[in-house]
Design a protein around this motif. Structure first.
Motif, PDB file in Angstrom:
ATOM      1  N   LEU A 122      31.836  14.093  -5.287  1.00 26.17           N
ATOM      2  CA  LEU A 122      30.651  13.803  -6.093  1.00 26.17           C
ATOM      3  C   LEU A 122      31.001  12.857  -7.254  1.00 26.17           C
ATOM      4  N   THR A 123      32.132  13.092  -7.881  1.00 26.82           N
ATOM      5  CA  THR A 123      32.566  12.257  -9.009  1.00 26.82           C
ATOM      6  C   THR A 123      32.792  10.808  -8.555  1.00 26.82           C
ATOM      7  N   MET A 124      33.427  10.669  -7.375  1.00 27.86           N
ATOM      8  CA  MET A 124      33.654   9.330  -6.810  1.00 27.86           C
ATOM      9  C   MET A 124      32.329   8.622  -6.539  1.00 27.86           C
ATOM     10  N   VAL A 169      37.647  -0.086  -5.608  1.00 30.17           N
ATOM     11  CA  VAL A 169      37.668   0.566  -6.922  1.00 30.17           C
ATOM     12  C   VAL A 169      37.846   2.061  -6.677  1.00 30.17           C
ATOM     13  N   GLY A 170      38.979   2.581  -7.130  1.00 29.58           N
ATOM     14  CA  GLY A 170      39.231   3.982  -6.850  1.00 29.58           C
ATOM     15  C   GLY A 170      40.117   4.652  -7.865  1.00 29.58           C
ATOM     16  N   VAL A 207      45.915  15.436  -3.792  1.00 34.71           N
ATOM     17  CA  VAL A 207      44.630  15.441  -3.087  1.00 34.71           C
ATOM     18  C   VAL A 207      43.936  14.116  -3.359  1.00 34.71           C
ATOM     19  N   ILE A 208      43.401  13.497  -2.298  1.00 30.05           N
ATOM     20  CA  ILE A 208      42.617  12.264  -2.480  1.00 30.05           C
ATOM     21  C   ILE A 208      41.320  12.346  -1.676  1.00 30.05           C
ATOM     22  N   VAL A 209      40.346  11.594  -2.117  1.00 30.97           N
ATOM     23  CA  VAL A 209      39.142  11.370  -1.309  1.00 30.97           C
ATOM     24  C   VAL A 209      38.947   9.860  -1.197  1.00 30.97           C
ATOM     25  N   ALA A 210      38.338   9.449  -0.092  1.00 34.93           N
ATOM     26  CA  ALA A 210      38.090   8.024   0.129  1.00 34.93           C
ATOM     27  C   ALA A 210      36.816   7.878   0.943  1.00 34.93           C
ATOM     28  N   GLU A 262      29.367   9.205  -7.837  1.00 32.54           N
ATOM     29  CA  GLU A 262      28.606   8.946  -9.064  1.00 32.54           C
ATOM     30  C   GLU A 262      29.166   7.756  -9.831  1.00 32.54           C
ATOM     31  N   ALA A 263      30.479   7.558  -9.720  1.00 33.77           N
ATOM     32  CA  ALA A 263      31.165   6.593 -10.602  1.00 33.77           C
ATOM     33  C   ALA A 263      30.524   5.183 -10.638  1.00 33.77           C
ATOM     34  N   PRO A 264      30.268   4.479  -9.542  1.00 30.92           N
ATOM     35  CA  PRO A 264      30.662   4.778  -8.184  1.00 30.92           C
ATOM     36  C   PRO A 264      31.998   4.122  -7.864  1.00 30.92           C
ATOM     37  N   GLY A 265      32.687   4.758  -6.907  1.00 28.74           N
ATOM     38  CA  GLY A 265      33.960   4.211  -6.453  1.00 28.74           C
ATOM     39  C   GLY A 265      34.119   4.485  -4.974  1.00 28.74           C
ATOM     40  N   VAL A 266      35.176   3.947  -4.364  1.00 29.94           N
ATOM     41  CA  VAL A 266      35.414   4.158  -2.929  1.00 29.94           C
ATOM     42  C   VAL A 266      36.599   5.084  -2.686  1.00 29.94           C
ATOM     43  N   GLY A 267      37.185   5.580  -3.778  1.00 32.38           N
ATOM     44  CA  GLY A 267      38.291   6.519  -3.652  1.00 32.38           C
ATOM     45  C   GLY A 267      38.533   7.199  -4.981  1.00 32.38           C
ATOM     46  N   LEU A 268      39.227   8.340  -4.915  1.00 33.19           N
ATOM     47  CA  LEU A 268      39.572   9.050  -6.149  1.00 33.19           C
ATOM     48  C   LEU A 268      40.761   9.970  -5.847  1.00 33.19           C
ATOM     49  N   ALA A 269      41.659  10.077  -6.796  1.00 30.37           N
ATOM     50  CA  ALA A 269      42.816  10.962  -6.651  1.00 30.37           C
ATOM     51  C   ALA A 269      42.712  12.072  -7.703  1.00 30.37           C
ATOM     52  N   ALA A 270      43.202  13.270  -7.351  1.00 26.16           N
ATOM     53  CA  ALA A 270      43.043  14.426  -8.236  1.00 26.16           C
ATOM     54  C   ALA A 270      43.550  14.194  -9.676  1.00 26.16           C
ATOM     55  N   PRO A 271      44.681  13.490  -9.881  1.00 28.76           N
ATOM     56  CA  PRO A 271      45.112  13.264 -11.270  1.00 28.76           C
ATOM     57  C   PRO A 271      44.051  12.546 -12.118  1.00 28.76           C
ATOM     58  N   GLN A 272      43.163  11.797 -11.454  1.00 32.01           N
ATOM     59  CA  GLN A 272      42.106  11.096 -12.198  1.00 32.01           C
ATOM     60  C   GLN A 272      41.049  12.051 -12.747  1.00 32.01           C
TER      61      GLN A 272
END
Ligand code: NI
Length: 185
Positions: free
Chosen positions: A40-42, A184-185, A61-64, A44-54
């Protein structure tokens, strides 16, 4: 219900972005909740990826989610990968444009493997492998870097290949990198 989490910025000097994230030992409801919140955070940002440390969680853990249709952000497949590992990568590299949700206002050209094979676990704990190329491969490399405390700017040694987002260089449109959508991730 998933909720949007705050994205950690480099400018806040938070160490989590520079640390090596820890391997997930157990896939449980709290980890699935993390995946849902990251998704959801990715979006909303919007982005095409996100890693848990972010989102200030030092876990691997990553999402893409790379859109297939540029007008529909959710037209591509959503990946959530626990303990992702690049097990094979093309010798061939290619430059492409990247930005980062943790480094607002900057973009740059980053050299990445054209394809990668990523091994990891899904949200149910099942092991799987993905062979990704071009755009999706770039997202995976950007996000897996985050798990190792590496930011896209670390790859840029030529200062002219890093620019403020509102000062996009003219020569970029002439370069091959302009053919691919920006990561952008
Ligand atoms: Ni990033």
């Amino acid at each position: 219900m998933a909720s949007v989490r705050d994205i950690v910025l480099v400018s806040q000097g938070n160490a989590v972005l520079r640390e090596k994230a820890k391997k997930v030992q157990k896939i449980d409801p709290s980890l699935q909740r993390l995946i849902d919140d990251m998704t959801l955070t990715m979006r909303e940002a919007p982005g095409v990826g996100l890693a848990a440390p972010q989102v200030n969680v030092g876990l691997r853990v990553i999402v893409a989610e790379a859109p297939r249709d540029e007008d529909d952000p959710q037209s591509g497949r959503l990946y959530a990968v626990v303990n992702p590992e690049i097990v094979k990568a093309s010798p061939e590299m290619e430059e492409g444009e990247e930005g980062c949700l943790s480094i607002l206002g900057w973009n740059g050209l980053v050299n990445r493997h054209v394809w990668v094979v990523v091994k990891g676990f899904d949200r149910e704990g099942r092991e799987f492998r993905i062979r990704a190329r071009d755009y999706v491969a770039r997202i995976f490399q950007h996000e897996i870097d985050h798990l190792n405390g590496i930011l896209f700017t670390d790859h840029i040694t030529d200062r002219k290949k890093l620019w403020k987002s509102d000062e996009r260089p003219d020569w970029l449109d002439e370069s091959e990198a302009a053919d691919e959508p920006e990561v952008v991730g």
